[in-house]
Design an enzyme around this catalytic site. Structure first.
Site, PDB file in Angstrom:
ATOM      1  CE1 TYR A 277       0.991  -0.152   4.420  1.00 25.82           C
ATOM      2  CE2 TYR A 277       0.037   1.986   4.328  1.00 25.82           C
ATOM      3  CZ  TYR A 277       0.674   1.002   4.917  1.00 25.82           C
ATOM      4  OH  TYR A 277       1.180   1.349   6.138  1.00 25.82           O
TER       5      TYR A 277
ATOM      6  NE  ARG B 194       6.872   4.087   0.588  1.00 29.88           N
ATOM      7  CZ  ARG B 194       6.748   5.053   1.546  1.00 29.88           C
ATOM      8  NH1 ARG B 194       7.561   5.150   2.500  1.00 29.88           N
ATOM      9  NH2 ARG B 194       5.582   5.682   1.932  1.00 29.88           N
TER      10      ARG B 194
ATOM     11  NE  ARG C 283      -5.728 -19.424   4.707  1.00 34.50           N
ATOM     12  CZ  ARG C 283      -4.661 -20.211   5.066  1.00 34.50           C
ATOM     13  NH1 ARG C 283      -4.537 -21.299   4.749  1.00 34.50           N
ATOM     14  NH2 ARG C 283      -3.618 -19.631   6.144  1.00 34.50           N
TER      15      ARG C 283
ATOM     16  CG  HIS D  50       0.734 -20.616   3.136  1.00 31.57           C
ATOM     17  ND1 HIS D  50      -0.482 -21.620   3.494  1.00 31.57           N
ATOM     18  CD2 HIS D  50       1.374 -20.215   4.261  1.00 31.57           C
ATOM     19  CE1 HIS D  50      -0.638 -21.250   4.787  1.00 31.57           C
ATOM     20  NE2 HIS D  50       0.238 -20.655   5.222  1.00 31.57           N
TER      21      HIS D  50
ATOM     22  CE  LYS E 267       2.965   3.462   3.175  1.00 27.54           C
ATOM     23  NZ  LYS E 267       3.304   3.392   4.643  1.00 27.54           N
TER      24      LYS E 267
ATOM     25  CD  GLU F  25      10.078   2.080  10.933  1.00 25.87           C
ATOM     26  OE1 GLU F  25      10.062   3.134  10.054  1.00 25.87           O
ATOM     27  OE2 GLU F  25       9.834   1.105  10.312  1.00 25.87           O
TER      28      GLU F  25
ATOM     29  CG  LEU G 178       8.374   2.506   4.983  1.00 27.92           C
ATOM     30  CD1 LEU G 178       7.717   1.153   4.277  1.00 27.92           C
ATOM     31  CD2 LEU G 178       7.016   3.246   5.239  1.00 27.92           C
TER      32      LEU G 178
HETATM   33  C1  LIG Z   1       6.354   2.340  10.045  1.00 21.18           C
HETATM   34  C2  LIG Z   1       6.403   3.454   9.261  1.00 21.18           C
HETATM   35  N1  LIG Z   1       7.593   4.190   9.385  1.00 21.18           N
HETATM   36  C3  LIG Z   1       7.429   5.351   8.548  1.00 21.18           C
HETATM   37  C4  LIG Z   1       6.484   6.102   8.104  1.00 21.18           C
HETATM   38  C5  LIG Z   1       6.525   7.134   7.468  1.00 21.18           C
HETATM   39  O1  LIG Z   1       6.806   7.251   5.934  1.00 21.18           O
HETATM   40  P1  LIG Z   1       6.191   8.263   4.819  1.00 21.18           P
HETATM   41  O2  LIG Z   1       6.904   9.566   5.329  1.00 21.18           O
HETATM   42  O3  LIG Z   1       6.492   7.789   3.592  1.00 21.18           O
HETATM   43  O4  LIG Z   1       4.794   8.446   5.248  1.00 21.18           O
HETATM   44  C6  LIG Z   1       5.165   5.011   7.975  1.00 21.18           C
HETATM   45  C7  LIG Z   1       3.928   5.528   7.085  1.00 21.18           C
HETATM   46  O5  LIG Z   1       3.036   5.205   7.286  1.00 21.18           O
HETATM   47  C8  LIG Z   1       5.126   3.906   8.463  1.00 21.18           C
HETATM   48  O6  LIG Z   1       4.134   3.109   8.557  1.00 21.18           O
END
Ligand SMILES: Cc1ncc(COP(=O)(O)O)c(C=O)c1O
Length: 291
Positions: free
Chosen positions: A31, A50, A102, A104, A149, A181, A205
């Site tokens: 997403y 991304r 379903r 895997h 993501k 993070e 991320l």
């Molecule tokens: C785990 C995580 N880290 C960092 C971010 C920030 O990323 P971005 O600046 O691309 O929104 C997000 C955004 O959803 C996130 O889910």
């Protein structure tokens, strides 16, 4: 409210996905959330890149004609359909491996993927941005590919919920004694007048906002270190802030119940907050969320 699903813009109530969709059964999809400013999609190219990387890494198929132009056109049509053109909003995009019995392993090649987009109005919470929020350190229970993501957000959801139940805004995730993070944000720390954030690797991320902040910090002449911040360094934290597409630069003034620095947003945080706002369109009334 209208949404986009597999080639059609339709009322939300009419949008239907199969119970065999692999997004539903396995969280098998990616997403993106993109910020919409009165001037248009913010950092569209970085979000697209991304997304493309996630599609490649997860070996997802894409719908026919899938391109940056197609996603832009759908996004703009959807914003229009929802009366959000020229306003602050977000666009959510989700692509899954589609519906199949379903099992895997991947379904047969040619299984149509599911592409879904929606929009939401967005208002900047100015008081919160100005005054700062509290955060709590919690264990980072996620897998070893946090750089993707994916819609598999269970550890993030559990951490966010635990933070909310403790009355704080965000969970600062800790893996092996290091702050990686936030549950849905990138984390920045100021120590000895320099800016620190976790390096881009499989444990975080690669935040679109993180990259902008790093560029702005360098433009402002700040010293920047992309290196893991240890929990053991907590006593040296002068400033902490969160960054994200819908979080902008959000000061954190309390961590684990204790004040960060003076307990109010620090000068580097505020300078970066202003710089980001400027980058988003100069802080005009629409960007400031007053329109
Ligand atoms: C785990 C995580 N880290 C960092 C971010 C920030 O990323 P971005 O600046 O691309 O929104 C997000 C955004 O959803 C996130 O889910």
């Amino acid at each position: 409210m209208h949404v986009y699903l597999n080639g059609e813009i339709l009322p939300l109530e009419q949008a239907r996905v199969s119970v065999e969709d692999r997004g539903f059964l396995f969280g098998d999809g990616v997403y993106e959330v993109t910020r919409v400013l009165p001037s248009g999609l913010f950092e569209e190219s970085a979000h697209w890149q991304r997304l493309q990387r996630g599609i490649r890494e997860l070996k997802l198929e894409t719908p026919e004609g899938f391109s940056r132009e197609m996603v832009r056109r759908i996004s703009l049509e959807l914003l229009e359909a929802n009366g959000l053109t020229g306003r602050q909003a977000t666009v959510y995009l989700q692509l899954t491996r589609g519906a199949a019995p379903r099992s895997h392993a991947f379904p047969a090649p040619g299984t149509p993927p599911t592409l879904y987009l929606s929009t939401s109005p967005f208002q900047v919470p100015w008081t919160q941005r100005k005054e700062g929020v509290s955060a709590l350190m919690l264990p980072d229970l996620r897998w070893a590919r946090c750089d993707l993501k994916t819609v598999n957000l269970l550890p993030n959801i559990l951490a966010k919920q635990q933070a909310r139940e403790a009355g704080v805004f965000e969970a600062l995730l800790v893996r092996d004694g290091v702050i990686t993070e936030g549950a849905s944000t990138s984390v920045f720390v100021v120590m000895d007048g320099a800016l620190y954030t976790h390096p881009k690797d499989h444990h975080i991320l690669p935040g679109v906002t993180r990259d902008i902040i790093l560029a702005l910090a360098r433009e402002l002449g700040m010293t920047v270190h992309e290196r893991p911040v240890q929990v053991a360094e907590r006593g040296r934290f002068q400033e902490v802030f969160l960054a994200g597409t819908t979080t902008d630069v959000q000061p954190v003034v309390v961590v684990n119940g204790g004040k960060v620095g003076e307990g109010r947003p620090g000068p580097m945080t505020l300078a970066l907050q202003r710089a980001l706002l400027q980058r988003m369109g100069g802080g005009g009334s629409a960007v400031r969320g007053r329109s």
